[in-house]
Write an enzyme that holds these catalytic residues in place. Structure first.
Site, PDB file in Angstrom:
ATOM      1  N   ARG A 284       1.020  -1.365  -0.072  1.00  0.00           N
ATOM      2  CA  ARG A 284      -0.370  -0.270   0.273  1.00  0.00           C
ATOM      3  C   ARG A 284       0.705   1.183   0.323  1.00  0.00           C
ATOM      4  NH1 ARG A 284      -4.955   2.337   0.566  1.00  0.00           N
ATOM      5  NH2 ARG A 284      -6.130  -0.019   0.398  1.00  0.00           N
TER       6      ARG A 284
ATOM      7  N   ARG B 150     -10.992   4.049  -2.886  1.00  0.00           N
ATOM      8  CA  ARG B 150      -9.463   3.330  -1.966  1.00  0.00           C
ATOM      9  C   ARG B 150     -10.011   4.429  -1.042  1.00  0.00           C
ATOM     10  NH1 ARG B 150      -8.328  -1.347  -2.748  1.00  0.00           N
ATOM     11  NH2 ARG B 150      -8.663  -2.309  -5.224  1.00  0.00           N
TER      12      ARG B 150
ATOM     13  N   ASN C 108     -13.468  15.076  -0.875  1.00  0.00           N
ATOM     14  CA  ASN C 108     -14.540  14.012  -1.800  1.00  0.00           C
ATOM     15  C   ASN C 108     -15.365  14.195  -1.485  1.00  0.00           C
ATOM     16  OD1 ASN C 108     -14.822  11.142  -1.598  1.00  0.00           O
ATOM     17  ND2 ASN C 108     -15.045  11.060   0.565  1.00  0.00           N
TER      18      ASN C 108
ATOM     19  N   HIS D  91     -19.448  12.079  -0.639  1.00  0.00           N
ATOM     20  CA  HIS D  91     -19.205  10.986  -0.185  1.00  0.00           C
ATOM     21  C   HIS D  91     -20.893  10.854  -0.464  1.00  0.00           C
ATOM     22  CE1 HIS D  91     -19.246   7.646   2.217  1.00  0.00           C
ATOM     23  NE2 HIS D  91     -20.251   8.112   3.151  1.00  0.00           N
TER      24      HIS D  91
ATOM     25  N   ALA E  26      -6.267  11.807   6.542  1.00  0.00           N
ATOM     26  CA  ALA E  26      -6.275  10.341   7.087  1.00  0.00           C
ATOM     27  C   ALA E  26      -6.949   9.902   7.548  1.00  0.00           C
ATOM     28  CB  ALA E  26      -5.222  10.469   7.496  1.00  0.00           C
TER      29      ALA E  26
HETATM   30  C1  GAR Z   1     -20.565   8.407  -5.606  1.00  0.00           C
HETATM   31  O1  GAR Z   1     -22.004   8.381  -5.230  1.00  0.00           O
HETATM   32  C2  GAR Z   1     -19.295   8.355  -4.767  1.00  0.00           C
HETATM   33  O2  GAR Z   1     -20.247   9.598  -3.566  1.00  0.00           O
HETATM   34  C3  GAR Z   1     -19.813   7.458  -3.813  1.00  0.00           C
HETATM   35  O3  GAR Z   1     -19.413   6.364  -5.720  1.00  0.00           O
HETATM   36  C4  GAR Z   1     -20.067   7.603  -6.261  1.00  0.00           C
HETATM   37  C5  GAR Z   1     -19.593   7.277  -7.426  1.00  0.00           C
HETATM   38  O4  GAR Z   1     -20.773   7.533  -8.632  1.00  0.00           O
HETATM   39  N1  GAR Z   1     -18.245   6.969  -3.605  1.00  0.00           N
HETATM   40  C6  GAR Z   1     -17.976   6.374  -2.387  1.00  0.00           C
HETATM   41  O5  GAR Z   1     -18.886   5.891  -1.541  1.00  0.00           O
HETATM   42  C7  GAR Z   1     -16.903   7.457  -1.670  1.00  0.00           C
HETATM   43  N2  GAR Z   1     -17.116   6.114  -0.511  1.00  0.00           N
HETATM   44  P1  GAR Z   1     -20.169   8.110  -9.867  1.00  0.00           P
HETATM   45  O6  GAR Z   1     -19.091   6.900 -10.530  1.00  0.00           O
HETATM   46  O7  GAR Z   1     -21.487   7.951 -10.848  1.00  0.00           O
HETATM   47  O8  GAR Z   1     -19.368   9.156 -10.292  1.00  0.00           O
END
Ligand code: GAR
Length: 198
Positions: free
Chosen positions: A63, A89, A105, A107, A140
């Site tokens: 990693r 990730r 990010n 979420h 982090a």
């Molecule tokens: C989104 O809903 C984003 O918030 C989530 O993946 C999806 C990506 O959609 N991310 C997570 O869950 C991160 N923990 P997309 O590929 O259509 O943009």
């Protein structure tokens, strides 16, 4: 000069597409990086002639080597901001040190509720009546950084994970584009847990 942003994706990339389609962006997407060679987000970037890179965890010895390769690949694009748009990730110390308070990010839940990789499923399983989405600075921890914006989505009795996630993503795309625009125009200040875009 538009701000330079690099976008990290692992999957379909509809949030990336929203960033690419935004009218009058205050940013230029200078590169799209994925941990997966089959991420459809890479195809979306290539259609726009945007450089792409794959840094697969499985191709690294461990990693920390992956983290170093990721940091190096991102730094080559000299981005002002790094946007995790469906990147599944946890970022490591090299990447975090390379872009302090410069990584965002999105979420699919109202943090601090339901962090992690299955936020929509977890919200449904818990039985909450509202959930939503959060855009935050990355630290982090797992989805623990200072929050920049949130939008609420009501849960319907007949929702399943897919239907709810699709409704969340409608709000999420608009919120992400608006937040990235504002960050690129005004920057942000961080005081403890409070992040403010002036
Ligand atoms: C989104 O809903 C984003 O918030 C989530 O993946 C999806 C990506 O959609 N991310 C997570 O869950 C991160 N923990 P997309 O590929 O259509 O943009």
């Amino acid at each position: 000069m538009p701000a330079r942003i690099a976008v990290l994706v692992s999957g379909s990339g509809t949030n990336l597409q929203a960033l690419l389609d935004a009218p009058d962006p205050a940013y230029e997407v200078v590169g799209v990086l994925s941990d997966r060679a089959d991420a459809h987000g890479l195809v979306r970037a290539q259609h726009r002639g945007i450089p792409v890179e794959v840094v697969d965890l499985g191709d690294s010895t461990d990693r920390s080597a992956w983290d170093a390769r990721l940091a190096e690949a991102l730094q080559a694009w000299e981005p002002d901001w790094v946007v995790c748009a469906g990147f599944m990730r946890i970022l490591g110390p090299c990447v975090l040190a390379a872009f302090p308070s410069r990584i965002v990010n999105t979420h699919p839940a109202l943090l601090p509720a339901f962090p992690g990789a299955h936020a929509v499923r977890d919200a449904l399983a818990y039985g909450v009546r509202v959930t939503g989405c959060t855009v935050h600075l990355v630290d982090a921890g797992v989805d623990t950084g200072p929050i920049l914006d949130q939008r609420v989505v009501c849960i319907r009795d007949d929702d399943d994970e897919e239907s709810l996630h699709e409704r969340i993503k409608v709000e999420e795309r608009a919120m992400l584009v608006e937040t990235v625009q504002r960050l690129c125009q005004h920057g942000c200040t961080v005081d403890g847990r409070k992040a403010t875009i002036p």
